[in-house]
Design an enzyme around this catalytic site. Sequence first.
Site, short mmCIF file in Angstrom:
data_model
loop_
_atom_site.label_atom_id
_atom_site.label_comp_id
_atom_site.label_asym_id
_atom_site.label_seq_id
_atom_site.Cartn_x
_atom_site.Cartn_y
_atom_site.Cartn_z
CG ASP A 39 -0.62 -1.96 7.30
OD1 ASP A 39 -1.77 -2.22 7.72
OD2 ASP A 39 -0.34 -0.94 6.65
CE1 TYR B 234 -9.90 3.35 5.79
CE2 TYR B 234 -9.02 4.66 7.58
CZ TYR B 234 -8.89 4.12 6.32
OH TYR B 234 -7.75 4.35 5.60
CE LYS B 235 -8.25 0.14 4.39
NZ LYS B 235 -6.80 0.15 4.29
NE ARG C 174 -9.66 -2.87 -3.27
CZ ARG C 174 -9.25 -2.28 -2.17
NH1 ARG C 174 -8.15 -2.69 -1.56
NH2 ARG C 174 -9.93 -1.27 -1.64
CG PHE D 203 -2.00 0.99 1.20
CD1 PHE D 203 -3.18 0.72 0.53
CD2 PHE D 203 -1.86 2.20 1.85
CE1 PHE D 203 -4.21 1.65 0.48
CE2 PHE D 203 -2.88 3.14 1.81
CZ PHE D 203 -4.06 2.86 1.13
C1 LIG Z 1 -6.13 1.30 4.16
C2 LIG Z 1 -4.67 1.13 4.41
C3 LIG Z 1 -3.95 2.12 5.06
C4 LIG Z 1 -4.62 3.40 5.48
O1 LIG Z 1 -3.77 4.30 6.09
P1 LIG Z 1 -4.37 5.57 6.85
O2 LIG Z 1 -3.19 6.38 7.18
O3 LIG Z 1 -5.07 5.07 8.08
O4 LIG Z 1 -5.31 6.27 5.92
C5 LIG Z 1 -2.60 1.89 5.31
N1 LIG Z 1 -2.02 0.73 4.94
C6 LIG Z 1 -2.70 -0.24 4.29
C7 LIG Z 1 -2.01 -1.51 3.91
C8 LIG Z 1 -4.04 -0.06 3.99
O5 LIG Z 1 -4.71 -1.00 3.34
#
Ligand SMILES: *Cc1c(COP(=O)(O)O)cnc(C)c1O
Length: 411
Positions: A196, A221-222, A370, A124
């Site tokens: 993560d 939030y996921k 997705r 990510f």
């Molecule tokens: C959704 C996601 C994030 C989100 O990061 P924020 O700083 O909380 O917006 C980070 N890493 C991964 C792998 C994600 O899927």
Amino acid sequence: MIYDEAARRDREDPLAPLREAFALPEGIVYLDGNSLGALPKAVPGRIRAMLKDEWGQDLIASWNCHGWIDLPQRVGERIAPLVGAAPEQVLCCDSISVNLFKLLATALALRPGRHTILVEAGDFPTDRYLTEGLAAFLGETRCRVREAPGDRLADALDDDVAVLLATEVNFRSGRRHAMDELTRAAHEAGALALWDLAHSAGAMPVALDACGVDLAVGCGYKFLNGGPGAPAFLYVARRHQNVVEQPLTGWLGHRDPFAFADRYQPAAGVLRYQAGTPSILALRSLEAALEVFDGIDLQALRAKSLALTDFFLAAVAAEPACEALTVLTPGDHGERGSQVSLAHPEGYAIAQALIEDGVIVDFRAPDIVRFGFAPLYNSFADAAAAARSLADVLAGARHRAERFRVRARVT
Ligand SMILES: *Cc1c(COP(=O)(O)O)cnc(C)c1O
């Protein structure tokens, strides 16, 4: 018939009643809970009560009398069992991005003499950006970034790697790493492992303590359904607490914030990872959302997640019109997250056509559609409807319509 089969599977699903805990709109198949979890019905009432009885009534006294000041810690303790963490190791605060900065710096401090952060190619973007941002900030002599493909991470470890940063479930492909093996490999090389959990926490059991993980971050939030912009969480294994400081030395991470001392002294344990004042509205929302997990067997949740993705993959495979799609999701259960990723050169337009049909999916550049399956509320009927809609879009080339070519800012 696929709908009959789906109905039978839903009737036999012991977790099916949990869908009732969510406010899902009629006529929508929501397959984007891996990006923004659905709204738990308990949340609006809790927010209203917070506004009326806490902020509206007790005003600033609420920091004490309604325990606002302890919420990051309390919500962290509610998340802990979902990620296999014993108490006093999880704190709910900030975003993943900000928490990554704190924990990457922590890892470097815990491994003096080592200067490399090992990251996965194609992870990510924020994980990569934050790593490079920290490296640029510290300078080349103190921090360097090394990249390796997901299946070569263990080979890229050497005696300069301070920390391996890996995401358990890849956001594009849905491929899941073996957390235990990769953590062990990092330790054998003398490095720490920072995981993560953005696409795993709340969708499947995570065993941070049992895997010997050093540090972790995860998303509110996921799959935890805390609402848009819900605070993230971080994990610091007990053995690494109180050893080093983290760089975002805000006043709420101070040992005694209300002493208003001139000199910073870190709080004990994970509390030093707080920086500034948290959003109490957002914490109350996440706190209420987490109640859905009370009494849930995470192994059963995982079994349902795999059954849903299996069912969807089989339904797609049975549709001749879907032949043009490339399945990126691993067939092996051990390597699969809670999403199905299908690649197609016209992926963006296909996703838009599905959304117009009421099948809410998302698109990740360059070509991935997705389908996120949230085992708390998605049904086999959802999976069947999504596969049928996908086949129908492709068979009729409905995605070729001009209106599906315009890209929105959020995809
Ligand atoms: C959704 C996601 C994030 C989100 O990061 P924020 O700083 O909380 O917006 C980070 N890493 C991964 C792998 C994600 O899927």
